[in-house]
Design a protein around this motif. Structure first.
Motif, PDB file in Angstrom:
ATOM      1  N   VAL A  86      14.097  -0.182  13.459  1.00  0.00           N
ATOM      2  CA  VAL A  86      13.485   0.606  14.260  1.00  0.00           C
ATOM      3  C   VAL A  86      12.283   1.138  13.648  1.00  0.00           C
ATOM      4  N   PRO A  87      11.165   0.757  13.963  1.00  0.00           N
ATOM      5  CA  PRO A  87       9.966   1.332  13.209  1.00  0.00           C
ATOM      6  C   PRO A  87      10.068   2.656  13.307  1.00  0.00           C
ATOM      7  N   TRP A  88       9.500   3.408  12.358  1.00  0.00           N
ATOM      8  CA  TRP A  88       9.238   4.865  12.109  1.00  0.00           C
ATOM      9  C   TRP A  88       8.101   5.288  11.809  1.00  0.00           C
ATOM     10  N   GLU A  89       7.456   6.388  11.986  1.00  0.00           N
ATOM     11  CA  GLU A  89       6.333   6.834  11.308  1.00  0.00           C
ATOM     12  C   GLU A  89       5.971   6.891   9.824  1.00  0.00           C
ATOM     13  N   PRO A  90       5.121   5.997   9.164  1.00  0.00           N
ATOM     14  CA  PRO A  90       5.025   6.133   7.763  1.00  0.00           C
ATOM     15  C   PRO A  90       4.747   7.356   7.101  1.00  0.00           C
ATOM     16  N   SER A  91       5.007   7.697   6.037  1.00  0.00           N
ATOM     17  CA  SER A  91       4.911   9.001   5.499  1.00  0.00           C
ATOM     18  C   SER A  91       3.522   8.981   4.858  1.00  0.00           C
ATOM     19  N   ALA A  92       2.859   8.166   4.575  1.00  0.00           N
ATOM     20  CA  ALA A  92       1.509   7.991   3.689  1.00  0.00           C
ATOM     21  C   ALA A  92       1.797   7.814   2.471  1.00  0.00           C
ATOM     22  N   ASP A  93       3.125   7.880   1.872  1.00  0.00           N
ATOM     23  CA  ASP A  93       3.622   7.455   0.632  1.00  0.00           C
ATOM     24  C   ASP A  93       4.115   6.011   0.496  1.00  0.00           C
ATOM     25  N   TRP A  94       3.324   5.328   0.417  1.00  0.00           N
ATOM     26  CA  TRP A  94       3.678   3.510   0.562  1.00  0.00           C
ATOM     27  C   TRP A  94       4.819   3.485  -0.255  1.00  0.00           C
ATOM     28  N   ARG A  95       4.944   3.824  -1.527  1.00  0.00           N
ATOM     29  CA  ARG A  95       5.999   3.392  -2.230  1.00  0.00           C
ATOM     30  C   ARG A  95       7.586   3.828  -1.468  1.00  0.00           C
ATOM     31  N   ALA A  96       7.511   5.162  -1.252  1.00  0.00           N
ATOM     32  CA  ALA A  96       8.637   5.662  -0.686  1.00  0.00           C
ATOM     33  C   ALA A  96       9.193   5.061   0.705  1.00  0.00           C
ATOM     34  N   ASP A  97       8.180   4.593   1.354  1.00  0.00           N
ATOM     35  CA  ASP A  97       7.899   4.015   2.574  1.00  0.00           C
ATOM     36  C   ASP A  97       8.941   2.520   2.431  1.00  0.00           C
ATOM     37  N   LEU A  98       8.477   1.822   1.594  1.00  0.00           N
ATOM     38  CA  LEU A  98       9.014   0.501   1.225  1.00  0.00           C
ATOM     39  C   LEU A  98      10.250   0.445   0.767  1.00  0.00           C
ATOM     40  N   LEU A  99      10.652   1.621  -0.116  1.00  0.00           N
ATOM     41  CA  LEU A  99      11.997   1.662  -0.548  1.00  0.00           C
ATOM     42  C   LEU A  99      12.836   2.120   0.597  1.00  0.00           C
ATOM     43  N   CYS A 139       3.255   0.703   6.589  1.00  0.00           N
ATOM     44  CA  CYS A 139       3.706   1.529   5.365  1.00  0.00           C
ATOM     45  C   CYS A 139       2.885   1.258   4.170  1.00  0.00           C
ATOM     46  N   LEU A 140       2.169   0.220   4.312  1.00  0.00           N
ATOM     47  CA  LEU A 140       1.465  -0.480   2.891  1.00  0.00           C
ATOM     48  C   LEU A 140       0.017   0.217   3.227  1.00  0.00           C
ATOM     49  N   ASP A 141      -0.493   0.604   4.151  1.00  0.00           N
ATOM     50  CA  ASP A 141      -1.789   1.052   4.540  1.00  0.00           C
ATOM     51  C   ASP A 141      -2.505   1.881   3.465  1.00  0.00           C
ATOM     52  N   PRO A 142      -1.742   2.879   2.944  1.00  0.00           N
ATOM     53  CA  PRO A 142      -2.236   3.536   1.925  1.00  0.00           C
ATOM     54  C   PRO A 142      -2.696   2.784   0.478  1.00  0.00           C
ATOM     55  N   LEU A 143      -2.087   1.577   0.289  1.00  0.00           N
ATOM     56  CA  LEU A 143      -2.008   0.859  -0.942  1.00  0.00           C
ATOM     57  C   LEU A 143      -3.343   0.095  -0.620  1.00  0.00           C
ATOM     58  N   GLU A 144      -4.209  -0.005  -1.803  1.00  0.00           N
ATOM     59  CA  GLU A 144      -5.552  -0.586  -1.787  1.00  0.00           C
ATOM     60  C   GLU A 144      -5.062  -1.866  -2.629  1.00  0.00           C
ATOM     61  N   ALA A 145      -5.045  -2.935  -1.522  1.00  0.00           N
ATOM     62  CA  ALA A 145      -4.847  -4.122  -1.883  1.00  0.00           C
ATOM     63  C   ALA A 145      -5.162  -5.199  -0.847  1.00  0.00           C
ATOM     64  N   ARG A 146      -5.318  -6.579  -1.098  1.00  0.00           N
ATOM     65  CA  ARG A 146      -5.398  -7.257  -0.091  1.00  0.00           C
ATOM     66  C   ARG A 146      -4.313  -7.594   0.794  1.00  0.00           C
ATOM     67  N   TYR A 147      -4.387  -8.046   1.960  1.00  0.00           N
ATOM     68  CA  TYR A 147      -3.185  -8.308   2.835  1.00  0.00           C
ATOM     69  C   TYR A 147      -2.418  -9.496   2.100  1.00  0.00           C
ATOM     70  N   GLY A 148      -2.943 -10.133   1.693  1.00  0.00           N
ATOM     71  CA  GLY A 148      -2.012 -11.355   1.171  1.00  0.00           C
ATOM     72  C   GLY A 148      -1.231 -10.840  -0.121  1.00  0.00           C
ATOM     73  N   THR A 149      -1.832  -9.752  -0.748  1.00  0.00           N
ATOM     74  CA  THR A 149      -0.992  -9.368  -1.876  1.00  0.00           C
ATOM     75  C   THR A 149       0.109  -8.206  -1.245  1.00  0.00           C
ATOM     76  N   LYS A 150      -0.207  -7.581  -0.194  1.00  0.00           N
ATOM     77  CA  LYS A 150       0.523  -6.751   0.444  1.00  0.00           C
ATOM     78  C   LYS A 150       1.956  -7.659   1.194  1.00  0.00           C
ATOM     79  N   LEU A 151       1.420  -8.803   1.767  1.00  0.00           N
ATOM     80  CA  LEU A 151       2.497  -9.868   2.214  1.00  0.00           C
ATOM     81  C   LEU A 151       3.475 -10.351   1.059  1.00  0.00           C
ATOM     82  N   GLU A 152       2.794 -10.563  -0.146  1.00  0.00           N
ATOM     83  CA  GLU A 152       3.494 -10.994  -1.194  1.00  0.00           C
ATOM     84  C   GLU A 152       4.659  -9.778  -1.841  1.00  0.00           C
ATOM     85  N   LEU A 153       4.139  -8.534  -1.758  1.00  0.00           N
ATOM     86  CA  LEU A 153       5.208  -7.566  -2.147  1.00  0.00           C
ATOM     87  C   LEU A 153       6.131  -7.408  -1.086  1.00  0.00           C
ATOM     88  N   ILE A 154       5.976  -7.501   0.169  1.00  0.00           N
ATOM     89  CA  ILE A 154       7.210  -7.464   1.150  1.00  0.00           C
ATOM     90  C   ILE A 154       8.135  -8.762   0.788  1.00  0.00           C
TER      91      ILE A 154
END
Length: 236
Positions: A86-99, A139-154
């Protein structure tokens, strides 16, 4: 051998039911729910078109009008349990949100122990899986990276969670099969390992045990492993 005359297709691009006749008696959601109930209770190997049809109270051949292949049934199952994210509102802390996402995914896999076996990129683009990916990217919006990198991280995080849960489930299954208690098993193995370490044949292992002889906190290991992956993607 695969049928070379077959045409690849996606279950989500098909109509709910093929063929003519009266209004369909079941929906894909009904079929997926029945298959999930079977897998949760008896394991993935118990899921078959015949078993699902019996659960629904219909003929096996009629089920093929809704789901042409067993692989499609698996995809419906993965999508059905993905709805529990169930999606929730991200906190702007991408690291905490992905955890947080990782913890929720781990809990989801424990609720449905068959799910790690079906984790595949092929099933990653169903409706609820896409919603999950969109949430992860948010959740990763605050992370400055390309979307390809973000998908790789996920994908990396999901891979770690899947591997970790598989090990947890395999260990639990092995323990259940023991004719004695887990405490007795660990005591015997610990004594054997202690004798081998004390033999002097494994000096580095001896130093490792001397440095930290206490029991391993698996929760801490899980958090630490994920944290190190996230650190690797943080801006330098």
């Amino acid at each position: 051998m695969a049928d070379r005359g077959a045409v690849p297709e996606v279950i989500w691009a098909r109509p709910e039911r093929t063929g003519r006749g009266p209004k369909p008696a079941y929906t894909r959601d009904d079929i997926a729910a029945a298959a999930v109930r079977i897998a949760d209770a008896q394991g993935l190997d118990a899921v078959s078109m015949r078993h699902v049809a019996a659960e629904l109270g219909c003929g096996t051949m009629s089920l093929y009008n809704y789901v042409p292949r067993k692989e499609d049934l698996y995809e419906l199952m993965v999508d059905a349990v993905s709805a529990e994210h169930v999606p929730w509102e991200p906190s702007a802390d991408w690291r905490a949100d992905l955890l947080r996402v990782a913890r929720e995914t781990r809990a989801l896999m424990h609720r449905h122990p068959w799910l790690p076996r079906l984790m595949s990129p092929a099933y990653g683009f169903s409706p609820h899986a896409l919603r999950y990916l969109e949430h992860c990217l948010a959740c990763l919006d605050p992370l400055e990276a390309r979307y390809g990198t973000k998908l790789e991280l996920i994908a990396m995080v999901n891979g770690i969670v899947t591997t970790y849960v598989r090990n947890e489930l395999d260990t639990a299954e092995r323990v259940r099969a023991l004719p004695w208690s887990e405490t007795e098993e660990n005591a015997v193995r610990g004594a054997y390992l202690g004798r081998r370490i004390a033999s002097g044949a494994y000096p580095r292992m001896a130093r490792a045990f001397a440095e930290d002889p206490g029991p391993v906190d698996l929760e801490e290991v899980f958090e630490r492993a994920l944290g190190r992956v996230l650190d690797a993607y943080a801006p330098r």
